[in-house]
Motif scaffolding. Structure first.
Motif, PDB file in Angstrom:
ATOM      1  N   ALA A  16       0.801  -1.250  -0.023  1.00  0.00           N
ATOM      2  CA  ALA A  16       0.041  -0.041  -0.282  1.00  0.00           C
ATOM      3  C   ALA A  16       0.942   1.378  -0.098  1.00  0.00           C
ATOM      4  CB  ALA A  16      -0.795   0.182   1.346  1.00  0.00           C
ATOM      5  N   ILE A  17       1.841   1.197   0.905  1.00  0.00           N
ATOM      6  CA  ILE A  17       2.933   2.454   0.914  1.00  0.00           C
ATOM      7  C   ILE A  17       3.438   2.584  -0.503  1.00  0.00           C
ATOM      8  CG2 ILE A  17       4.843   3.247   1.859  1.00  0.00           C
ATOM      9  CD1 ILE A  17       4.253   1.775   4.417  1.00  0.00           C
ATOM     10  N   THR A  18       3.811   1.557  -1.088  1.00  0.00           N
ATOM     11  CA  THR A  18       4.622   1.690  -2.424  1.00  0.00           C
ATOM     12  C   THR A  18       3.568   2.152  -3.279  1.00  0.00           C
ATOM     13  OG1 THR A  18       5.909  -0.249  -1.983  1.00  0.00           O
ATOM     14  CG2 THR A  18       5.984   0.204  -4.099  1.00  0.00           C
ATOM     15  N   LEU A  19       2.371   1.649  -3.540  1.00  0.00           N
ATOM     16  CA  LEU A  19       1.548   2.157  -4.605  1.00  0.00           C
ATOM     17  C   LEU A  19       1.037   3.673  -4.497  1.00  0.00           C
ATOM     18  CD1 LEU A  19      -0.993  -0.926  -5.112  1.00  0.00           C
ATOM     19  CD2 LEU A  19       0.490   0.134  -6.768  1.00  0.00           C
ATOM     20  N   LEU A  20       0.781   3.971  -3.217  1.00  0.00           N
ATOM     21  CA  LEU A  20       0.126   5.205  -2.783  1.00  0.00           C
ATOM     22  C   LEU A  20       1.552   6.115  -3.028  1.00  0.00           C
ATOM     23  CD1 LEU A  20      -1.845   4.736   0.084  1.00  0.00           C
ATOM     24  CD2 LEU A  20      -2.600   5.552  -2.086  1.00  0.00           C
ATOM     25  N   SER A  21       2.734   5.761  -2.827  1.00  0.00           N
ATOM     26  CA  SER A  21       3.970   6.746  -3.061  1.00  0.00           C
ATOM     27  C   SER A  21       4.356   6.803  -4.346  1.00  0.00           C
ATOM     28  CB  SER A  21       5.409   6.143  -2.374  1.00  0.00           C
ATOM     29  OG  SER A  21       5.037   6.155  -0.793  1.00  0.00           O
ATOM     30  N   LEU A  22       4.089   5.642  -5.370  1.00  0.00           N
ATOM     31  CA  LEU A  22       4.118   5.778  -6.678  1.00  0.00           C
ATOM     32  C   LEU A  22       3.171   6.951  -7.440  1.00  0.00           C
ATOM     33  CD1 LEU A  22       4.868   2.320  -7.886  1.00  0.00           C
ATOM     34  CD2 LEU A  22       6.504   4.063  -8.183  1.00  0.00           C
ATOM     35  N   VAL A  23       1.940   7.061  -6.848  1.00  0.00           N
ATOM     36  CA  VAL A  23       0.863   7.711  -7.188  1.00  0.00           C
ATOM     37  C   VAL A  23       1.256   9.173  -6.816  1.00  0.00           C
ATOM     38  CG1 VAL A  23      -1.616   8.742  -6.927  1.00  0.00           C
ATOM     39  CG2 VAL A  23      -0.959   6.255  -6.982  1.00  0.00           C
ATOM     40  N   ALA A  24       1.786   9.220  -5.746  1.00  0.00           N
ATOM     41  CA  ALA A  24       2.390  10.756  -5.238  1.00  0.00           C
ATOM     42  C   ALA A  24       3.525  11.156  -6.077  1.00  0.00           C
ATOM     43  CB  ALA A  24       2.873  10.609  -3.741  1.00  0.00           C
ATOM     44  N   PHE A  25       4.449  10.309  -6.532  1.00  0.00           N
ATOM     45  CA  PHE A  25       5.735  10.517  -7.337  1.00  0.00           C
ATOM     46  C   PHE A  25       5.080  11.136  -8.830  1.00  0.00           C
ATOM     47  CE2 PHE A  25       8.363   9.042 -10.687  1.00  0.00           C
ATOM     48  CZ  PHE A  25       9.543   9.465 -10.311  1.00  0.00           C
ATOM     49  N   LEU A  26       4.188  10.125  -9.294  1.00  0.00           N
ATOM     50  CA  LEU A  26       3.807  10.487 -10.960  1.00  0.00           C
ATOM     51  C   LEU A  26       2.849  11.664 -10.776  1.00  0.00           C
ATOM     52  CD1 LEU A  26       2.802   7.058 -11.975  1.00  0.00           C
ATOM     53  CD2 LEU A  26       4.585   8.338 -12.649  1.00  0.00           C
ATOM     54  N   GLY A  27       1.820  11.759  -9.826  1.00  0.00           N
ATOM     55  CA  GLY A  27       1.148  13.094  -9.797  1.00  0.00           C
ATOM     56  C   GLY A  27       2.018  14.104  -9.636  1.00  0.00           C
ATOM     57  N   THR A  28       2.864  14.318  -8.547  1.00  0.00           N
ATOM     58  CA  THR A  28       3.729  15.461  -8.351  1.00  0.00           C
ATOM     59  C   THR A  28       4.618  15.929  -9.714  1.00  0.00           C
ATOM     60  OG1 THR A  28       3.719  14.949  -6.222  1.00  0.00           O
ATOM     61  CG2 THR A  28       5.236  16.622  -6.858  1.00  0.00           C
ATOM     62  N   LEU A  29       5.159  14.630 -10.358  1.00  0.00           N
ATOM     63  CA  LEU A  29       6.015  14.948 -11.489  1.00  0.00           C
ATOM     64  C   LEU A  29       5.212  15.539 -12.463  1.00  0.00           C
ATOM     65  CD1 LEU A  29       8.347  12.217 -13.165  1.00  0.00           C
ATOM     66  CD2 LEU A  29       7.058  13.642 -14.384  1.00  0.00           C
ATOM     67  N   ALA A  30       3.907  15.245 -12.579  1.00  0.00           N
ATOM     68  CA  ALA A  30       2.971  15.974 -13.842  1.00  0.00           C
ATOM     69  C   ALA A  30       3.106  17.319 -13.583  1.00  0.00           C
ATOM     70  CB  ALA A  30       1.735  15.218 -13.834  1.00  0.00           C
ATOM     71  N   THR A 127      -7.493  12.606  -0.566  1.00  0.00           N
ATOM     72  CA  THR A 127      -8.351  11.339  -0.589  1.00  0.00           C
ATOM     73  C   THR A 127      -7.258  10.250  -0.370  1.00  0.00           C
ATOM     74  OG1 THR A 127     -10.192  12.031  -1.935  1.00  0.00           O
ATOM     75  CG2 THR A 127      -9.836   9.594  -1.741  1.00  0.00           C
ATOM     76  N   ILE A 128      -6.081  10.484  -1.152  1.00  0.00           N
ATOM     77  CA  ILE A 128      -4.852   9.539  -1.162  1.00  0.00           C
ATOM     78  C   ILE A 128      -4.303   9.370   0.021  1.00  0.00           C
ATOM     79  CG2 ILE A 128      -2.660   9.390  -2.358  1.00  0.00           C
ATOM     80  CD1 ILE A 128      -4.855   8.617  -4.289  1.00  0.00           C
ATOM     81  N   GLN A 129      -3.972  10.596   0.779  1.00  0.00           N
ATOM     82  CA  GLN A 129      -3.418  10.802   1.996  1.00  0.00           C
ATOM     83  C   GLN A 129      -4.123   9.994   3.074  1.00  0.00           C
ATOM     84  OE1 GLN A 129      -2.434  14.938   2.711  1.00  0.00           O
ATOM     85  NE2 GLN A 129      -1.656  15.185   0.562  1.00  0.00           N
ATOM     86  N   VAL A 130      -5.541  10.181   3.097  1.00  0.00           N
ATOM     87  CA  VAL A 130      -6.442   9.378   4.134  1.00  0.00           C
ATOM     88  C   VAL A 130      -6.267   7.822   3.788  1.00  0.00           C
ATOM     89  CG1 VAL A 130      -8.774   9.081   4.797  1.00  0.00           C
ATOM     90  CG2 VAL A 130      -8.094  11.453   4.512  1.00  0.00           C
ATOM     91  N   SER A 131      -6.061   7.417   2.394  1.00  0.00           N
ATOM     92  CA  SER A 131      -6.027   6.104   2.298  1.00  0.00           C
ATOM     93  C   SER A 131      -4.893   5.547   2.664  1.00  0.00           C
ATOM     94  CB  SER A 131      -5.971   6.020   0.495  1.00  0.00           C
ATOM     95  OG  SER A 131      -7.301   6.417   0.114  1.00  0.00           O
ATOM     96  N   LEU A 132      -3.787   6.430   2.750  1.00  0.00           N
ATOM     97  CA  LEU A 132      -2.433   5.785   3.339  1.00  0.00           C
ATOM     98  C   LEU A 132      -2.376   5.427   4.796  1.00  0.00           C
ATOM     99  CD1 LEU A 132       0.568   5.223   2.992  1.00  0.00           C
ATOM    100  CD2 LEU A 132       1.201   7.671   3.196  1.00  0.00           C
ATOM    101  N   GLY A 133      -3.334   6.589   5.429  1.00  0.00           N
ATOM    102  CA  GLY A 133      -3.046   6.704   7.058  1.00  0.00           C
ATOM    103  C   GLY A 133      -4.260   5.411   7.176  1.00  0.00           C
TER     104      GLY A 133
END
Length: 409
Positions: A16-30, A127-133
């Motif tokens: 879960a940490i890996t997937l959500l971190s990848l979402v953060a990585f790609l979303g911020t990169l964009a 939503t993504i941050q709450v999902s991680l928590g």
């Protein structure tokens, strides 16, 4: 209010940490790929003032401030899984919005597009941050959020680096890459939904309106109020470090080309992630308050370094402020998601941070136009007034952490 059922195994938590971190990585990169492109476009091609460039940042964070709290309320009332389904589409829509920048050549429409990005961004990241928590246990949350925000910062660094390579290419080429990256973030969010379908089904909403006690909500938010004040103070200067105006400031204050200025910001932000993670580790292992104090003090020290007109000091300033700020962001979410109203607490925290970004970018943009790069010289040391004045709210945040007592965070 969000209720959590059961917990995941360690392997699933790491996934879960890996997937959500990848979402953060790609979303911020964009996003970070498009920000310098638009900043230099409106400044150089359209001849916009520093205030107008700052207004781009303000419109983005103003819109994000409104939707952040709204997203938190919707998560608590409608359920996390339902909102995550919407977020998948929002990432794709965000990519389409980015392409629209190439169709306008006036600051009004470009500012409106940046506001639309803020709306989409506000709903998505809460939503993504709450999902991680929800998917990670409390004992790992500080480090999990640090890894998450570190991944986002890495995405920002890579976005800046990609832009530096494409700085003089047609605008549409840069925006097309941003579009594709947003789409990838959406697909990864969809993968998260499929993999943790049963777990997210266990995150349910309140069964009735009576179950959503507003007085109880206010009481729960009161417990994280002082942490929100600290985050607000830092966010006002963050609008300068992470906003459109930072590229202009570094370029103009040091006389650097736009690609060199972008790379300097990117590299300083990159190595700051290591120190930021160490501060978050202190919060998990020892004490939130100690970590907050160290992080905020580091940020204040960074502002002082940034005010000196030398490549080394500006680099160190960005490094130190970014380290402290990234830790405060992670620690604040760790505390917020541990409250009884997880969605709303994270939403309000994001909203207040965005309000800080809005007010900070407007004030700093105005100051840039009025005082520019006028220096103050004391005992042979040259310092620009702009960062020192803009850093006052961060100093207040540091004083707030010193006033806090252990057990209040």
């Amino acid at each position: 209010m969000v209720k959590v059922v059961g917990r995941l195994k360690l392997r699933e938590e790491l996934l879960a940490i890996t997937l959500l971190s990848l979402v953060a990585f790609l979303g911020t990169l964009a996003l970070r790929l498009s920000i310098p492109a638009i900043a230099f476009y409106v400044r150089e091609s359209l001849g916009a003032t520093a205030l107008s460039v700052g207004l781009l940042t303000s419109s983005f964070f103003a819109a994000r401030a409104v939707t952040a709290t709204t997203a938190g309320i919707l998560i608590d009332r409608l359920g996390l899984k339902r909102i995550l389904n919407i977020v998948v589409m929002l990432f794709i829509i965000h990519g389409a919005v980015v392409i629209l920048y190439s169709m306008f050549s006036d600051i009004v429409h470009i500012t409106m597009l940046r506001a639309v990005q803020g709306i989409l961004n506000g709903i998505s990241w809460v939503t993504i941050q709450v999902s991680l928590g929800i998917l990670v246990p409390e004992k790992l949350r500080g480090r999990a959020y640090s890894i998450y925000f570190t991944s986002g910062s890495l995405g920002g660094v890579l976005g800046n680096n990609i832009y530096s390579l494409l700085a003089y290419n047609p605008l549409i080429q840069v925006l097309a890459i941003s579009l594709l990256t947003f789409m990838l973030a959406g697909l990864l969010t969809m993968a998260l939904l499929l993999i943790f379908k049963s777990r997210l089904r266990g995150v349910v909403r309140g069964s009735s309106k009576a179950g959503f006690n507003y007085l109880g909500v206010i009481k729960c938010l009161r417990d994280v109020l002082l942490v929100i004040i600290v985050a607000l103070g830092l966010s006002m200067f963050t609008s300068f470090i992470r906003g459109d105006l930072s590229y202009v400031y570094v370029s103009e204050s040091l006389g650097l080309r736009r690609d060199v200025a972008t790379n300097l910001i990117a590299f300083a932000s990159l190595i700051a992630l290591i120190l930021g993670y160490m501060f978050s580790w202190i919060a998990d292992k020892y004490d939130d308050l100690i970590a907050l104090r160290i992080s905020t003090f580091t940020a204040v020290s960074g502002i002082i370094m940034l005010s000196m007109p030398y490549v080394v000091t500006v680099f160190l300033g960005i490094f130190m402020f970014s380290s402290g700020n990234s830790a405060v962001i992670a620690i604040a979410r760790r505390i917020a998601v541990s409250s009884k109203v997880k969605g709303l607490a994270v939403g309000v925290l994001n909203t207040m941070s965005n309000i800080g970004m809005v007010s900070g970018s407007l004030i700093i943009g105005y100051l840039y136009d009025v005082i520019g790069l006028s220096p103050v010289i004391s005992q042979g040391i040259i310092m620009f007034k702009l960062p020192l004045i803009a850093g006052i709210p961060t100093l207040i945040a540091l004083m707030t952490t010193l006033a806090l007592k252990r057990g209040r965070t």
